[in-house]
Design a protein around this motif. Sequence first.
Motif, mmCIF file in Angstrom:
data_model
loop_
_atom_site.group_PDB
_atom_site.id
_atom_site.type_symbol
_atom_site.label_atom_id
_atom_site.label_comp_id
_atom_site.label_asym_id
_atom_site.label_seq_id
_atom_site.Cartn_x
_atom_site.Cartn_y
_atom_site.Cartn_z
ATOM 1 N N SER A 82 7.507 -8.355 7.468
ATOM 2 C CA SER A 82 7.214 -8.219 6.241
ATOM 3 C C SER A 82 8.296 -9.313 5.369
ATOM 4 O O SER A 82 9.144 -9.496 5.809
ATOM 5 N N ASP B 280 2.240 -7.522 -7.144
ATOM 6 C CA ASP B 280 1.428 -7.191 -5.968
ATOM 7 C C ASP B 280 1.608 -5.803 -5.332
ATOM 8 O O ASP B 280 0.445 -5.378 -4.848
ATOM 9 N N VAL B 281 2.799 -5.543 -5.035
ATOM 10 C CA VAL B 281 3.024 -4.393 -4.507
ATOM 11 C C VAL B 281 2.594 -3.114 -5.550
ATOM 12 O O VAL B 281 1.756 -2.422 -5.070
ATOM 13 N N THR C 270 3.064 -6.610 7.434
ATOM 14 C CA THR C 270 2.749 -5.437 6.445
ATOM 15 C C THR C 270 3.405 -5.999 5.087
ATOM 16 O O THR C 270 4.261 -6.832 5.061
ATOM 17 N N MET C 271 2.710 -5.508 3.939
ATOM 18 C CA MET C 271 3.310 -5.953 2.649
ATOM 19 C C MET C 271 4.476 -5.134 2.220
ATOM 20 O O MET C 271 5.406 -5.466 1.787
ATOM 21 N N ASP C 272 4.179 -3.792 2.603
ATOM 22 C CA ASP C 272 5.123 -2.614 1.907
ATOM 23 C C ASP C 272 5.693 -1.777 2.941
ATOM 24 O O ASP C 272 5.135 -0.936 3.668
ATOM 25 N N LYS D 288 0.041 -3.245 -7.625
ATOM 26 C CA LYS D 288 -1.545 -3.287 -7.676
ATOM 27 C C LYS D 288 -1.730 -2.594 -6.158
ATOM 28 O O LYS D 288 -3.124 -2.388 -5.963
ATOM 29 N N SER D 289 -1.022 -2.702 -5.186
ATOM 30 C CA SER D 289 -1.659 -2.431 -3.851
ATOM 31 C C SER D 289 -1.934 -0.964 -3.637
ATOM 32 O O SER D 289 -1.710 -0.030 -4.232
ATOM 33 N N ALA D 290 -2.521 -0.565 -2.489
ATOM 34 C CA ALA D 290 -2.900 0.645 -2.151
ATOM 35 C C ALA D 290 -1.544 1.612 -2.071
ATOM 36 O O ALA D 290 -1.682 2.885 -2.426
ATOM 37 N N THR D 291 -0.426 0.913 -1.940
ATOM 38 C CA THR D 291 0.638 1.843 -1.797
ATOM 39 C C THR D 291 1.657 1.864 -3.030
ATOM 40 O O THR D 291 2.838 2.382 -3.189
ATOM 41 N N GLY D 292 1.010 1.260 -4.338
ATOM 42 C CA GLY D 292 1.648 0.932 -5.319
ATOM 43 C C GLY D 292 2.213 2.356 -5.796
ATOM 44 O O GLY D 292 3.381 2.620 -6.605
#
Length: 588
Positions: free
Chosen positions: A228, A175-176, A216-218, A178-182
């Motif tokens: 998080s 998931d991290v 937040t995720m990241d 694939k995310s915008a901050t990956g």
Amino acid sequence: MDPETAVSNAVTVQLALKVIALTLDLTAYLFPKQCDVNDDDTFDFIIIGAGSAGSVIANRLSEIEHFKVLIIEAGGDPPLEVMYPGLSSYTYHSRLDWNITSQYDGTTAQCRKDKVIPQFSGRVLGGSSSINCMYYVRGNPYDYNRWAQLVNDETWKWENVLPYFIKSERMLDKDVLKSATGKLHGRHGEIGITRSIDNNTRRFLRSLKEDGIPVTMDYNANKTLGYSDVFFTIADGYRQSTGYRFLGLARNRPNLYILKNTVATKILFNDDKRAYAVEVVTENKIKKVTLKATKEIIVSAGALKSPQLLMLSGIGPKDHLRTLNIDVIANLPVGKNLQDHLAIPILHTLQKNKKKSFPKPFNPHVYPYSNIVGFVALNKSQSYPDYESTINIIDDGAKDLLQLYSFVYQYSDNVSDSIYNYAKESTVIETLITDLHPKSRGEILLRSVNPFDHPLVYTGYLSEEEDLDNTIRYIEDYLRLTHTSYFKKNNAQMINIVGNMCKGFKFGSKDYWTCYIQCTLNNMTHYSGTCALGSVVDSRLLVRGVKGLRVTDTSIMPYIVSGNTNAPTMMLGEKVSDFIKEVHGALK
Ligand SMILES: Cc1cc2nc3c(=O)[nH]c(=O)nc-3n(C[C@H](O)[C@H](O)[C@H](O)COP(=O)(O)OP(=O)(O)OC[C@H]3O[C@@H](n4cnc5c(N)ncnc54)[C@H](O)[C@@H]3O)c2cc1C
């Protein structure tokens, strides 16, 4: 169970683990073999300390086949309790820890058995990355931009240190990635990173989000604020210590030499003030030898031990060195500027789920408890956090908590008993509140000229009034969470862990919190700053006033970072390796 039994049980398990390690040596095949040395043996580079920074440097320098690299480490191979995340609480107060304590300061540690605070630090391959709590936190761009400004060197800015975080990292969370901050994460580095997510953390974070608290995720990307799930240096069920990963992976390189169970006692300088050799005492103090370095010596012995070694070698405050009749080679503020993150425990009970629950079977491969971390700024327009909340949700954990508070942290029996009694009946939320930018400074001094004596650690905790005021504000801010639906639904009640200690003060008053903090104050063991960038070392981490000597570990952090210190220290190891390769014509 009582605290005495909890301590005795923990010591018994430790002993059993020690016997297993000494008789079976089950993990030895994962690590480089001990080399044999004689007086005047010569290497290109000698690294002192195989911790979070030193192991990285040894790996990166030994990538260059014509570099002959020696790393010296006071401890030995990591045994099972280091490798398995679920056994980590058995590493403290053991042979894997230096067993250093703070000096008594008359104010803090009022609820500890000996009124001093353990200063845990690893004495084993991987150093403190082998005994730490495995949180993977990079810190905030603000931290590195501040360092860059201090030394007027752009290479320390966030965008320039970020590639070094990415280099060591093997992000395993899809998931991290694939995310915008990956794209800010590494996929092929040595240190595997996972997130720990379970029903407890899902429920907790969902509820905070619904109540408008930032989630937040990241927190390891450019923006770090919010609550998080935690990123851990755990992968495939094993602790990703730098010893296991950086040294283990390089174990068959013929140009990497390692001396384990060996203490560096002094760095020697020639008339030109060039560091040219290290005196060491090998296993069981049997053999004393002098080993030479033709190119550089790199000290990575950690923020408590690097200043000790430098001072024993004549680099430090001249007045202090002269009181011990040490010849002064460079008069520098070594040992000053000691910083650490404090952790104030706040515990709540939650009503237990009415459904009968059965204790989960123990799995040594996973981190115990459900974990959440929060990075919070009081001023909502600020981009970096003021404080960190480290939250553990503990089901059926009364015995674990008792062991933690009585054996690991050495709190008084009153504190440990009170936590145990509440935890028997409920789920517990244990939160540690950490002021991320303390103003207080402590100091490391030599106890004697004997390198086997521990240095004196004057922590300076809360010596600046502002830190106490800020900590109270952060506790009050955190307690706002207890008005959110998660805490309300579960009928959360704060545990009075201080017992009668603060009973003369009105709950919630400044006097109450002052008493509470002085009683319960714990440290995150993020010691830093004692050989600081800009004062002791220059922006290439070379020690000022001498040649051929660098320091690279948490001691060089001029200001402590806005988070846990392991990942930033690995980054330092990556960065200095490139500085060194550049100077010696090996940077590709
Ligand atoms: C209990 C604990 C929990 C922590 N939890 C976390 C966490 O969850 N997340 C996080 O990011 N950070 C955490 N930290 C902090 C982080 O692990 C440390 O800041 C970091 O590992 C320090 O790295 P270092 O290279 O400066 O020193 P270390 O990793 O301590 O390495 C120094 C090494 O030098 C060796 N040494 C010292 N003196 C000599 C000598 N004279 N001769 C030979 N060898 C010597 C030591 O034995 C050690 O192996 C924790 C630390 C501890 C102790």
